[in-house]
Design a protein around this motif. Sequence first.
Motif, PDB file in Angstrom:
ATOM      1  N   MET A  47      48.701  38.535  14.605  1.00  0.00           N
ATOM      2  CA  MET A  47      47.350  38.889  14.143  1.00  0.00           C
ATOM      3  C   MET A  47      47.424  39.426  12.721  1.00  0.00           C
ATOM      4  SD  MET A  47      45.245  38.194  16.587  1.00  0.00           S
ATOM      5  CE  MET A  47      43.795  39.147  16.189  1.00  0.00           C
ATOM      6  N   PRO A  48      46.421  39.106  11.861  1.00  0.00           N
ATOM      7  CA  PRO A  48      46.412  39.655  10.504  1.00  0.00           C
ATOM      8  C   PRO A  48      46.268  41.168  10.536  1.00  0.00           C
ATOM      9  CG  PRO A  48      44.860  37.836  10.739  1.00  0.00           C
ATOM     10  CD  PRO A  48      45.293  38.208  12.104  1.00  0.00           C
ATOM     11  N   GLN A  98      45.725  32.330  14.684  1.00  0.00           N
ATOM     12  CA  GLN A  98      45.171  33.143  13.603  1.00  0.00           C
ATOM     13  C   GLN A  98      44.191  32.334  12.749  1.00  0.00           C
ATOM     14  OE1 GLN A  98      47.957  36.029  11.515  1.00  0.00           O
ATOM     15  NE2 GLN A  98      49.458  34.775  12.634  1.00  0.00           N
ATOM     16  N   VAL A 119      46.995  34.949   6.773  1.00  0.00           N
ATOM     17  CA  VAL A 119      47.683  34.670   8.033  1.00  0.00           C
ATOM     18  C   VAL A 119      49.051  35.332   8.012  1.00  0.00           C
ATOM     19  CG1 VAL A 119      48.722  32.855   9.450  1.00  0.00           C
ATOM     20  CG2 VAL A 119      46.459  32.514   8.444  1.00  0.00           C
ATOM     21  N   ASP A 120      49.378  36.020   9.088  1.00  0.00           N
ATOM     22  CA  ASP A 120      50.695  36.639   9.224  1.00  0.00           C
ATOM     23  C   ASP A 120      51.683  35.569   9.708  1.00  0.00           C
ATOM     24  OD1 ASP A 120      52.905  38.166   9.665  1.00  0.00           O
ATOM     25  OD2 ASP A 120      52.034  39.409  11.254  1.00  0.00           O
TER      26      ASP A 120
END
Length: 212
Positions: free
Chosen positions: A1-2, A153, A144-145
């Motif tokens: 999750m960001p 995401q 985006v992670d």
Amino acid sequence: MPSIELLGAYLVAIFLLTITPGVDTLLVVRNTARSGLRAGSVTSLGICSGLFVHATLSAVGISVILVQTAWAFTLLKWAGACYLIWLGVSSLRQAWRKPAIDSTPVASATVPPRFRRDFREGLLSNVFNPKTALFYMAFLPQFVDPAGNVFLQSLMLAAIHFLLAMVWQCAVAALVARSNRLATPGWLRRTMNGLTGCVFVGIGAKVAMTQA
């Protein structure tokens, strides 16, 4: 999750992008003026649904391939340009077509809604827009992670964009529909269709002449 910081920056950026007038807003305004609030809302639904297409392509890397491959991007660019010009010509045809009753607004109950057409116009307008493809390719990955699920995401960020754009475009459609309930002279409606058509054709021509 960001992260919270990335998500906050994304919300600010996507809000500014959403409220900036463009082809999507113009299409919602045109279809609302043509067929009423529900038509404008369905058009917005089609436009915003296209965001998930771009998010999916971005997540699987197809957007990168598309942009880096000159012929593929050129094909997308020309498809979008031709579609915008087609929308413009349709509006110009409506401008030249004189209604049977010039001064009386057409009651919505007498005009069968063509929601499939409105949804399709909105969806294709967004999917064939090379600027949207470029935006999702270059912009979305910044929030985006890479350590997380990139696909999920991307869809989540597209869903946020979807909600913001739907609220904004439906609000625009509501304003247009409210003003359209007034006794608008037929010549003024045709003039608006003509101006809208010219804008669509102009944007399409500009997209076609844009260098890849």
